[in-house]
Every structure is written in C-alpha cells, then in structure tokens.
Design a protein around this motif. Structure first.
Motif, PDB file in Angstrom:
ATOM      1  N   MET A 113     -36.306  42.642  10.485  1.00 22.81           N
ATOM      2  CA  MET A 113     -37.083  43.512   9.648  1.00 22.81           C
ATOM      3  C   MET A 113     -36.712  43.231   8.192  1.00 22.81           C
ATOM      4  O   MET A 113     -35.543  43.167   7.847  1.00 22.81           O
ATOM      5  CB  MET A 113     -36.763  44.965  10.020  1.00 22.81           C
ATOM      6  N   GLY A 114     -37.698  43.091   7.358  1.00 28.78           N
ATOM      7  CA  GLY A 114     -37.454  42.772   5.954  1.00 28.78           C
ATOM      8  C   GLY A 114     -37.003  43.966   5.140  1.00 28.78           C
ATOM      9  O   GLY A 114     -37.134  45.121   5.552  1.00 28.78           O
ATOM     10  N   SER A 115     -36.465  43.680   3.976  1.00 27.65           N
ATOM     11  CA  SER A 115     -35.966  44.741   3.099  1.00 27.65           C
ATOM     12  C   SER A 115     -37.078  45.682   2.646  1.00 27.65           C
ATOM     13  O   SER A 115     -36.851  46.885   2.498  1.00 27.65           O
ATOM     14  CB  SER A 115     -35.290  44.145   1.879  1.00 27.65           C
ATOM     15  N   LEU A 116     -38.278  45.134   2.457  1.00 27.50           N
ATOM     16  CA  LEU A 116     -39.391  45.976   2.033  1.00 27.50           C
ATOM     17  C   LEU A 116     -39.761  46.986   3.118  1.00 27.50           C
ATOM     18  O   LEU A 116     -39.976  48.165   2.832  1.00 27.50           O
ATOM     19  CB  LEU A 116     -40.593  45.098   1.676  1.00 27.50           C
ATOM     20  N   THR A 117     -39.804  46.530   4.362  1.00 27.90           N
ATOM     21  CA  THR A 117     -40.113  47.417   5.482  1.00 27.90           C
ATOM     22  C   THR A 117     -39.034  48.476   5.642  1.00 27.90           C
ATOM     23  O   THR A 117     -39.332  49.653   5.847  1.00 27.90           O
ATOM     24  CB  THR A 117     -40.249  46.603   6.791  1.00 27.90           C
TER      25      THR A 117
ATOM     26  N   LEU B 175     -39.497  52.540   5.298  1.00 29.33           N
ATOM     27  CA  LEU B 175     -39.050  53.470   6.343  1.00 29.33           C
ATOM     28  C   LEU B 175     -38.050  54.482   5.788  1.00 29.33           C
ATOM     29  O   LEU B 175     -38.111  55.673   6.118  1.00 29.33           O
ATOM     30  CB  LEU B 175     -38.446  52.701   7.511  1.00 29.33           C
ATOM     31  N   GLY B 176     -37.136  54.030   4.954  1.00 30.32           N
ATOM     32  CA  GLY B 176     -36.182  54.944   4.324  1.00 30.32           C
ATOM     33  C   GLY B 176     -36.876  55.948   3.423  1.00 30.32           C
ATOM     34  O   GLY B 176     -36.517  57.131   3.400  1.00 30.32           O
TER      35      GLY B 176
ATOM     36  N   VAL C 210     -32.184  50.337   2.267  1.00 27.99           N
ATOM     37  CA  VAL C 210     -32.030  48.930   1.888  1.00 27.99           C
ATOM     38  C   VAL C 210     -30.561  48.574   1.789  1.00 27.99           C
ATOM     39  O   VAL C 210     -30.137  47.488   2.228  1.00 27.99           O
ATOM     40  CB  VAL C 210     -32.787  48.622   0.575  1.00 27.99           C
ATOM     41  N   GLN C 211     -29.748  49.452   1.229  1.00 28.19           N
ATOM     42  CA  GLN C 211     -28.323  49.185   1.098  1.00 28.19           C
ATOM     43  C   GLN C 211     -27.643  49.127   2.457  1.00 28.19           C
ATOM     44  O   GLN C 211     -26.755  48.293   2.685  1.00 28.19           O
ATOM     45  CB  GLN C 211     -27.636  50.248   0.235  1.00 28.19           C
ATOM     46  N   ILE C 212     -28.031  50.002   3.353  1.00 26.70           N
ATOM     47  CA  ILE C 212     -27.371  50.076   4.667  1.00 26.70           C
ATOM     48  C   ILE C 212     -27.908  49.016   5.625  1.00 26.70           C
ATOM     49  O   ILE C 212     -27.150  48.302   6.288  1.00 26.70           O
ATOM     50  CB  ILE C 212     -27.519  51.488   5.270  1.00 26.70           C
ATOM     51  N   PHE C 213     -29.235  48.894   5.729  1.00 32.05           N
ATOM     52  CA  PHE C 213     -29.831  48.032   6.756  1.00 32.05           C
ATOM     53  C   PHE C 213     -30.441  46.750   6.219  1.00 32.05           C
ATOM     54  O   PHE C 213     -30.704  45.828   6.979  1.00 32.05           O
ATOM     55  CB  PHE C 213     -30.926  48.805   7.505  1.00 32.05           C
TER      56      PHE C 213
END
Length: 85
Positions: free
Chosen positions: A1-5, A9-10, A78-81
């Motif tokens: 899964m990309g950072s944008l996705t 979601l976040g 983004v920072q976590i996943f």
C-alpha cells in the motif's frame, strides 16, 4: 500500500473520530457549559456571553476538529505505516 493511500486512510480515521466527538461529546460539552456557567456570564477579556461561547464551541467541534483530526491522522498513518516500503 502506498503512502498516499495510507495517508487517506489515516485522514478518514481522524475525521471519523472527529464526527464521533461531534455526535457524542458535543451535546455533553454544551450541556455542561449551560449548567456550569451563570446566566449572566461574560468572558473576562472578550466579553462573550453564554450564547456566543456555545456558538464558538459548535464551530470548533463541527469544522476545526475534523480538519485537525484528519491532518493528524494522515500524518500519523504515513509515519507509522508508510515507511515500511
């Protein structure tokens, strides 16, 4: 899964938390303000009365909290996943 996705979601999770606060916590906060503040209450510096304070509380819960929670949720996700790629 990309950072944008992950970011989207976040942000969605953050907005859901804010909507929960709007639906569940806001009525409690407004009720407490109404019960705890005297009928002739005026804010010391700005001179706002109870009605203005209630309107400002609604504004913050309905508009600012979803923006802030969405942004924080996106950054946290983004920072976590996002860095696992």
């Amino acid at each position: 899964m990309g950072s944008l996705t992950v970011g989207f979601l976040g942000a969605a999770v953050g907005v859901l938390f804010a909507l929960f606060g709007n639906a569940v916590v806001l009525p409690y906060v407004l009720r407490q303000q109404d019960q705890r503040l005297a009928a002739n209450y005026r804010a010391p510096v700005l001179g706002w009365d109870k009605q203005m304070l209630g309107s400002l509380t609604r504004l913050v819960y309905r508009f600012l909290m979803p923006v802030i929670f969405g942004f924080v949720g996106a950054v946290a996700a983004v920072q976590i996943f996002g860095g696992a790629e």
